[in-house]
Design an enzyme around this catalytic site. Structure first.
Site, PDB file in Angstrom:
ATOM      1  NE  ARG A  16      -3.485  -2.240   2.902  1.00 22.94           N
ATOM      2  CZ  ARG A  16      -3.172  -3.385   3.507  1.00 22.94           C
ATOM      3  NH1 ARG A  16      -1.934  -3.550   4.004  1.00 22.94           N
ATOM      4  NH2 ARG A  16      -4.060  -4.356   3.624  1.00 22.94           N
ATOM      5  CE  LYS A  23      -6.421  -1.576   5.334  1.00 22.56           C
ATOM      6  NZ  LYS A  23      -7.730  -1.915   4.730  1.00 22.56           N
ATOM      7  CG  HIS A  56      -5.207   0.292  -3.032  1.00 20.27           C
ATOM      8  ND1 HIS A  56      -4.413   1.011  -2.172  1.00 20.27           N
ATOM      9  CD2 HIS A  56      -5.840  -0.629  -2.267  1.00 20.27           C
ATOM     10  CE1 HIS A  56      -4.573   0.543  -0.940  1.00 20.27           C
ATOM     11  NE2 HIS A  56      -5.423  -0.455  -0.972  1.00 20.27           N
ATOM     12  NE  ARG A  77      -3.071  -3.670  -1.111  1.00 18.17           N
ATOM     13  CZ  ARG A  77      -2.505  -4.511  -0.240  1.00 18.17           C
ATOM     14  NH1 ARG A  77      -1.190  -4.641  -0.227  1.00 18.17           N
ATOM     15  NH2 ARG A  77      -3.245  -5.213   0.598  1.00 18.17           N
ATOM     16  CE1 TYR A 116      -6.476  -6.994  -6.419  1.00 21.05           C
ATOM     17  CE2 TYR A 116      -6.740  -8.124  -4.328  1.00 21.05           C
ATOM     18  CZ  TYR A 116      -6.462  -6.976  -5.041  1.00 21.05           C
ATOM     19  OH  TYR A 116      -6.190  -5.817  -4.373  1.00 21.05           O
TER      20      TYR A 116
END
Length: 308
Positions: A159, A183, A253, A256, A288
């Site tokens: 990120r 995170k 993003h 990523r 994805y």
């Protein structure tokens, strides 16, 4: 009681007893009048004969629209808002004894369409990486930094917030790996590809010393010697995409998402990609796989002799 009379009773209830705001009342009135017109078109004027199926068909009608009548299909969010008004109306009707049951109780709003991550074709990613930093006479501390940043983002799927939070000691150029803090402060060790290592080495040797003005452990520095901000890093990406002629919209993003999609296209296991991205659940990563299904369909359609 007629549907129209019941609708007016409900609107009066909202205004007088519930003290609904003017905008709320206007929205409810518009949605319920649309519902009333729909029922009338089906020959229904008596509230007591409305069924759950009528409510469900109303939602279908909203999503389908009527181009010939100049009524466009509503977005899922608008359909959900209209259903809130319709459910409230039927709940009120049942509570007041206007009907024996709440026919809309079990009707749920449509699930919003799943937004797929936006990834770029490999050629577009490579063009952005090339455009992110100059070479030869055009090489500067900033271009070396920008190239290292872009290469790192794509190489390890970081990120942008994770990349700008990196310190110099988080990079192990010998073992070609980086420690990313995701995170919740959760750390993960992620491998880095050769081009990214070369770009980071070039930045550390020829770029960063020109930017640092005092001791600062941050890997990526701004022109004042402080840690590069997330917003500035995003701007680096946007500028590189513009110079590369990439018309697709880019976001923090973008690289990523491209990292994850290209790995899966290359045959990587989804659980490996999960670990690399730092997702707590594989369910998050599996979105994805929906992207790569599109690629599989295209290949099938062009390559299989019986696909057409």
């Amino acid at each position: 009681m007629t549907v129209g009379a019941a609708v007016q009773l409900y609107l009066d209830h909202l205004a007088v007893e519930r003290g609904a705001a003017a905008n709320t009342l206007s929205s409810y009135r518009r949605d319920l009048h649309r519902y009333q017109r729909y029922l009338a078109a089906r020959g229904i004027d008596d509230l007591t004969v409305v069924t759950e199926n009528d409510v469900r068909e109303f939602l279908v009608d909203l999503r389908r629209g009527d181009p010939e009548a100049g009524q466009p299909a509503l977005a899922d969010s608008s359909v959900a808002r209209t259903l809130v008004a319709t459910r409230g109306f039927h709940k009120f009707a049942a509570a007041e004894g206007l009907t024996t049951t709440d026919v809309a109780h079990a009707v749920r709003p449509p699930r919003p369409a799943q937004r797929l991550p936006k990834s770029l074709p490999i050629d577009d990613v490579l063009a952005i990486l090339e455009a992110s930093g100059g070479s030869g006479p055009s090489e500067t501390a900033r271009t070396l930094r920008d190239r290292a940043l872009m290469e790192l983002l794509y190489s390890c799927g970081a990120r942008i917030s994770e990349a700008v939070a990196l310190d110099v000691d988080d990079i192990d150029t010998d073992n070609r790996s980086v420690v990313l803090r995701g995170k919740g402060g959760k750390e993960r060790l992620v491998p880095i590809g050769g081009p990214a290592i070369e770009a980071v080495d070039a930045y550390l040797v020829r770029g960063r010393p020109a930017l640092v003005s005092r001791f600062n452990p941050a890997l990526f520095l701004n022109v004042r010697g402080g840690r590069l901000s997330r917003q500035s890093a995003w701007q680096v990406l946007a500028d590189a995409a513009r110079r590369a002629g990439v018309d697709a919209a880019v976001s923090p993003h973008t690289l990523r998402h491209s990292f994850a999609t290209h790995l899966l296209d290359g045959g990587a296991d989804v659980r490996v990609v999960q670990e690399l991205l730092g997702h707590a659940s594989v369910t998050t990563t599996q979105v994805y796989t929906l992207v790569t299904v599109g690629t599989l369909r295209e290949v099938y359609a062009t390559a299989h002799p019986r696909a057409r």
